[in-house]
Design an enzyme around this catalytic site. Structure first.
Site, PDB file in Angstrom:
ATOM      1  N   MET A 351       0.846  -1.195   0.000  1.00  0.00           N
ATOM      2  CA  MET A 351       0.000   0.000   0.000  1.00  0.00           C
ATOM      3  C   MET A 351       0.875   1.236   0.000  1.00  0.00           C
ATOM      4  SD  MET A 351      -2.874   1.404  -0.118  1.00  0.00           S
ATOM      5  CE  MET A 351      -3.106   3.180  -0.121  1.00  0.00           C
ATOM      6  N   GLU A 386       4.776   0.875  -5.985  1.00  0.00           N
ATOM      7  CA  GLU A 386       4.414   1.751  -4.858  1.00  0.00           C
ATOM      8  C   GLU A 386       5.148   3.087  -4.941  1.00  0.00           C
ATOM      9  OE1 GLU A 386       1.871   0.693  -3.385  1.00  0.00           O
ATOM     10  OE2 GLU A 386       2.077  -1.313  -4.238  1.00  0.00           O
TER      11      GLU A 386
END
EC number: 3.4.11.-
Length: 952
Positions: A351, A386
């Site tokens: 994330m 990411e």
């Protein structure tokens, strides 16, 4: 950047002490919470009449009241938050719960006069403040704030609702204060806990996952991506633990709160950002660090993992990838630090929290002894993905989730560029075709697919948002973008510069692309928006038919089941403006746009060179025959990527009844001479469908015989190349194809292969020294466990439970599902419901692994049907993995009986719901119908062809 709002140190500590004083009440409430949680699937925090206000129970259909709508009104705009959180890493002995307490002050501007405050809140319990309400409101600038008339929690739409006795004034600023508590649960969403064992001691990490709609589980907030604000975060945590957040640590001090010696860490304010990108973590992890051009890079993980050097690869590659993106985007990394942390429990792969990226351990930690080359590639590409988000998604953010693809699609594309920068010898960019194009083709060819960009009004509920995290959003843009001359680097740079720290939509990107086209004089047949909207605003893709006998090139909407009904309207009538690049008998032609172009001739023609266009290609029968002839006599004349394309296109065109299935099978005949990875991987992937359809029928035996003969030369090639399996192939793709050779050879019953894998596994069992190279472990473990019995399974289970390396545990977890013993598979299924056996993050994928086993298919399906309500409740209906679960357990369905079971499953669980798996249920029904028809039409022909190929 707006001005910050700070609580002085003295006031801050006093407020924490007040919060601690209420802890006894909170713990008492937690008992009720625990009881309610068992009864109520909504898991809403209960309340009592003492310190909290009881929310109304909504049993009727939503009304037209603002609090019954899922979108926030535009009346209030947050400027900044002051949030203090105190996670308790020790379980309360009375309640059995882990909790956190917190307080928040949000400063917002009133954009439109209103007497209502709606702010997102989910599963939080509030301590009553002034006049017995759940929050208090103050005004800035000398204007008196109206009083709160009533306050409650609206559970369905997840709001804290405050009705006022007067109106907030336009353009004035206000502070909203709350004190709250929540459970630090193990549900992998919001502010949650992750547990692991270290030296026989259970340890707890408090960590976060906010995307897409779970920041509201950590503190009350305006939880929409366009509601950007600045966040001042303070964490109270146990002595000896480390606190992390998006910002740099500003100061840290030891304080005593109600007899508890704790540490208080204050972080620098964040940049203006969306709530879903927030992160805060408390752990006793260790880290390694480096500084590149003033940016501090740190890799955090469990102390033994850091000590073993498992973070070194990530640290070494992060800097070069970060610098690459700075140059690529022509924009400096906007933060002073880049923290990356590997978590034992994490639902997604990673994330992109701004400045504090969270990962599964398998996505960040590399150990040469246990990690395969595919593990290494995954780490490099995920880090690149990411880091790409730090600009495309974080600096410039989508306005609403209907344009999720703006975030994920471009990050999925440039991850290959970043990984190529880190490992240029891999040629990883070539794998876009296998990893993304073929992946998204499978979904986008269904009538139940969806456009890249949905209407805002169609994406409202959290489950609908989670449903968008699929192959379409991630992989379709990658497929459209690669080598697309419309996607100008200059246009991306100007787009990021204009909308930095703000929000944008896809039309803003089109404007910048058009400016780049105009500036460079690029020749395109239409405006950028007209071209790109045909790909973004309608689902699906075309099959382009090149008829060399007539010279006509045409297109039509490609559907895997041509008889399926497309109910989604399209203003473009399912036609696309298509760029075509082809070669004619080994000579590459100039690219063309599909607008009345033609091609003809007696030589063979191959379209979509290197698969840079998002479409499938069909030919007239004469050209197919010429291409098959080239494959059989001189296959290297066709580029390797296009050899993979020919196989994939042929098999899918056959499923769509555009060409015969026998023609598709003929594309595999040359494979006994093929040594390259991509064509073999394409073939294996497509033949998996034949296994799914026929591994329970009489076709299975002849199919096995044919494929065993085809793969044996490849198996022999790698045996020779590796000196009888002693060495590792040098090339990255060769290492991948060695796995294909062993996997398919053993799967088709090649005795030499089966003896080899059993020998390696038995040697490990006897000596406790593992002789199997990490590249080969997944396939060797699987085949040895499939050939063995309880002894082999129990050994692998013991190794899994004792594995300290997550990547090794994952290989074993996959292989344990390969056993042919139904009782072991049933036991394994039961383990997925026990987090002490199988971590929650791995439960759904483990069930899918079992369903992939022909013996486990029906067991997994029965298990999911019987336990759906429990699985859905415990493992999060909003979880991104639920679509994979639904698709995985129904992938083999191909009978009328299974179709009826699937329809009944949908009906029986309508009230429970399917969360992010809702669309997957409909797709599974559509796929099953198509499978039934395909088998009826093709089974005999396929059987006859395989038998004929085995005749001397």
């Amino acid at each position: 950047m707006g001005k910050g709002f700070f609580i002085s140190k003295a006031v801050g500590i006093a407020a924490i002490i007040v919060g601690a004083g209420a802890l006894a009440t909170i713990i008492a409430l937690s008992v009720v919470y625990s009881q309610e949680k068992a009864k109520n699937n909504d898991n809403v925090l209960p309340t009592d009449g003492g310190t909290t206000s009881k929310p109304p129970v909504t049993t009727t259909a939503p009304s037209n009241e603002p609090w019954d709508k899922y979108r926030l009104p535009k009346s209030l705009v947050p400027d900044h938050y002051n949030v203090t959180l105190w996670p308790r890493l020790k379980q309360n002995l009375t309640t059995g719960l882990f909790i956190f307490t917190g307080q928040s002050t949000v400063e917002f501007v009133c954009a439109e006069e209103t007497d209502l405050i709606l702010i997102h809140s989910n599963k939080l319990n509030y301590t009553k403040r002034e006049n017995n309400h759940l929050a208090s409101l103050t005004s800035l600038g000398g204007v008196k704030a109206p009083s709160i008339k009533s306050s409650w929690l609206q559970q369905v739409t997840q709001y804290l609702v405050l009705q006022l006795d007067g109106k907030l004034m336009k353009d004035h600023r206000y502070h909203l204060h709350t004190d709250f508590t929540g459970e630090l649960a193990d549900d992998l969403g919001g502010f949650y806990r992750s547990e692991y064992m270290e030296d026989g001691v259970k340890k707890v990490v408090a960590t976060t996952q906010m995307q897409p709609t779970d920041a509201r589980k950590a503190f009350p907030c305006f939880d929409e991506p366009a509601m950007k604000a600045i966040f001042h975060i303070t964490l109270i945590h146990d002595l000896g633990t480390v606190a992390l957040s998006n910002g740099e640590e500003k100061e840290s001090s030891n304080v005593n709160i109600e007899g508890h010696d704790v540490q208080k860490t204050v972080f620098q304010p964040t940049e203006k950002m969306s709530t879903y990108l927030l992160a805060f973590i408390v752990s006793d992890f260790s880290f390694i660090n480096n500084t590149i051009d003033g940016v501090l890079i740190r890799i955090f993980a469990r102390t033994p993992a850091i000590a073993a050097g498992q973070g070194d690869y990530a640290l070494n590659k992060t800097g070069p990838i970060l610098k690459f993106f700075e140059k690529y985007y022509n924009s400096s990394y906007p933060l002073p630090k880049s923290d990356q942390i590997a978590l034992p429990d994490f639902n997604a792969g990673a994330m992109e929290n701004w400045g504090l990226i969270t990962y599964r351990e398998t996505a960040l930690l590399y150990d040469e002894t246990f990690s395969s080359n595919s593990n290494k590639q995954r780490i490099a590409t995920i880090i690149a993905h990411e880091l790409a988000h730090m600009w495309f998604g974080n600096l410039v953010t989508l306005r609403w989730w209907n344009d999720l693809w703006l975030n994920e699609g471009f990050a999925s594309y440039v991850e290959y560029l970043g990984a190529h920068e880190a490992e240029p010898e891999w040629n990883v960019k070539d794998l876009i075709v296998l990893s993304d194009v073929h992946r998204v083709f499978a979904v986008d060819a269904l009538a139940s697919s969806h456009p890249l960009s949905s209407k805002e009004e169609d994406i409202q509920k959290p489950a609908q948002i989670s449903e968008l995290f699929d192959a379409i959003s991630y992989s379709k843009v990658t497929s459209l973008t690669q080598n697309n001359k419309l996607i100008s680097l200059f246009s991306l740079q100007t787009y990021l510069a204009e909308f930095a720290f703000g929000n944008a939509g896809y039309t803003d990107l089109w404007s910048h692309l058009q400016m780049a086209v105009d500036a460079t004089g690029t020749d395109i047949p239409e405006t950028v928006s007209n071209i790109m909207n045909t790909w973004v605003l309608q689902m699906g893709f075309p099959v382009v038919t090149v008829n060399t006998s007539t010279g006509i090139i045409s297109q039509k909407h490609f559907l895997l089941d041509p008889d399926s009904e497309v109910t989604t309207p399209s203003i473009y009538n399912y036609e696309w403006i298509v760029p075509i690049k082809w070669m004619k008998t080994e000579t590459i032609q100039h690219p063309k746009w599909l607008k009345n172009e033609s091609v003809s001739g007696s030589d063979w023609v191959l379209a979509n060179i290197n698969v840079v266009g998002y479409y499938r290609v069909n030919y007239d029968q004469g050209n197919w025959e010429r291409l098959l002839g080239v494959l059989s006599t001189n296959h290297v004349a066709i580029p390797v990527i296009n050899r993979a394309q020919l196989v994939d296109d042929a098999f899918n065109l056959a499923r769509a009844k555009i060409i015969s299935t026998v023609l598709a099978l003929r594309t595999t005949k040359y494979l006994n001479k093929e040594r390259e990875y991509m064509p073999w991987e394409s073939a294996v992937g497509n033949l998996d469908f034949f296994y799914l359809m026929f591994d329970r029928s009489e076709v299975y035996g002849p199919m096995q015989d044919y494929l065993r003969n085809q793969v044996t030369p490849l198996f022999t090639h790698y045996k020779s190349l590796t000196d009888n399996w002693k060495n590792v192939p040098v090339g990255h793709m060769d290492q991948y194809n060695q796995v294909n050779a062993i996997s398919l050879a053993c799967r088709t019953g090649l005795r030499e292969c089966q003896n080899l894998t059993n020998q390696w596994f038995n040697q490990w069992m006897e000596t406790k020294l593992n002789p199997i190279h990490p590249n080969l472990r997944s396939t060797v473990y699987c085949n040895a466990i499939a050939a063995g019995g309880a002894k082999e399974w129990e050994f692998a289970w013991s190794q899994f439970k004792n594995a300290s390396i997550a990547i090794e545990a994952d290989k074993l977890r996959y292989a344990l599902a390969c056993t042919k013993q139904p009782w072991l598979l049933n036991r394994y299924l039961e383990y997925t419901l026990d987090p002490n056996m199988i971590r929650k993050q791995d439960a759904t994928s483990t069930i899918v692994y079992i369903a992939n086993n022909v013996i486990g298919q029906s067991l997994a399906w029965d298990f999911v049907r019987a336990r759906w309500s429990y699985i859905f409740t415990q493992y999060g209906g909003g979880s991104f993995s639920f679509s994979n679960l639904v698709n995985g357990v129904t992938e083999r369905f191909s009978t009328e009986y299974e179709l009826q079971q699937l329809k009944q499953f949908k009906e029986d669980n309508a009230e429970v719901g399917f969360g992010s798996g809702t669309l997957a249920v409909d797709q599974s029904i559509e796929r099953t119908i198509a499978n039934i028809k395909w088998i009826a039409e093709n089974k005999q022909n396929v059987l006859d062809w395989f038998k004929a190929e085995e005749k001397p």
